[in-house]
Structure formats: C-alpha cells, structure tokens
Design a protein around this motif. Structure first.
Motif, PDB file in Angstrom:
ATOM      1  N   GLN A   6     -66.806  84.835  35.137  1.00 34.44           N
ATOM      2  CA  GLN A   6     -65.416  84.734  34.691  1.00 34.44           C
ATOM      3  C   GLN A   6     -64.540  84.111  35.774  1.00 34.44           C
ATOM      4  OE1 GLN A   6     -63.710  88.397  33.184  1.00 34.44           O
ATOM      5  NE2 GLN A   6     -65.653  88.954  32.228  1.00 34.44           N
ATOM      6  N   LEU A  32     -59.734  89.442  39.248  1.00 32.00           N
ATOM      7  CA  LEU A  32     -61.198  89.494  39.177  1.00 32.00           C
ATOM      8  C   LEU A  32     -61.797  89.809  40.545  1.00 32.00           C
ATOM      9  CD1 LEU A  32     -61.869  86.500  36.771  1.00 32.00           C
ATOM     10  CD2 LEU A  32     -62.219  88.920  36.275  1.00 32.00           C
ATOM     11  N   GLN A  83     -61.616  93.481  41.119  1.00 30.89           N
ATOM     12  CA  GLN A  83     -62.626  94.170  40.319  1.00 30.89           C
ATOM     13  C   GLN A  83     -64.011  94.017  40.937  1.00 30.89           C
ATOM     14  OE1 GLN A  83     -62.077  92.406  36.448  1.00 30.89           O
ATOM     15  NE2 GLN A  83     -60.556  93.919  35.837  1.00 30.89           N
ATOM     16  N   LEU A 116     -68.388  89.198  35.987  1.00 30.11           N
ATOM     17  CA  LEU A 116     -67.092  88.950  36.624  1.00 30.11           C
ATOM     18  C   LEU A 116     -67.118  87.677  37.466  1.00 30.11           C
ATOM     19  CD1 LEU A 116     -66.031  92.558  37.679  1.00 30.11           C
ATOM     20  CD2 LEU A 116     -64.984  91.138  35.905  1.00 30.11           C
ATOM     21  N   GLU A 159     -72.378  93.707  35.478  1.00 30.17           N
ATOM     22  CA  GLU A 159     -70.917  93.565  35.476  1.00 30.17           C
ATOM     23  C   GLU A 159     -70.466  92.608  36.580  1.00 30.17           C
ATOM     24  OE1 GLU A 159     -68.333  97.044  34.987  1.00 30.17           O
ATOM     25  OE2 GLU A 159     -70.158  98.154  34.483  1.00 30.17           O
TER      26      GLU A 159
END
Length: 58
Positions: A14, A28, A31, A11, A7
């Motif tokens: 991204q 982001l 996160q 991220l 993950e």
C-alpha cells in the motif's frame, strides 16, 4: 506471526501505491512500525519460552 508478516507485506505494498501522498505514507509508516514492534515482541516471547523449556529439560 504469519498474520503479522502478511499485514506488514500488505502495508508495504500500500505504501508503494501511495508514494506521492506524504500524509498516507506517514500513516502507513506508523502502522508498519507498530507491526514491526509487535513482531519483535512475539519473537522475544517465543525465544524466552524456548529458553525456559530448554533449561527445564536439562
């Protein structure tokens, strides 16, 4: 732990793709910080269990 690492990598990828959008980068980033904290908690828990097992076997 592998799932958290995946993950995080997703991220981060991204984040690179939205680098011009400050709002998206902030979301982001939050996160990513949360997942890093979760990862650190997992590592700490594992270390504590390992230490306890080591002390019990001595």
């Amino acid at each position: 732990m592998a799932m958290v690492d995946k993950e995080l990598a997703d991220l981060q990828t991204q984040m690179i793709s939205v680098s011009g959008n400050d709002a998206a980068v902030d979301v982001l980033g939050e996160q990513i910080d949360g997942l890093r904290s979760e990862r650190q908690s997992i590592l700490t828990e594992a270390a504590e269990r390992s230490d306890l097992q080591e002390r019990m076997s001595v």
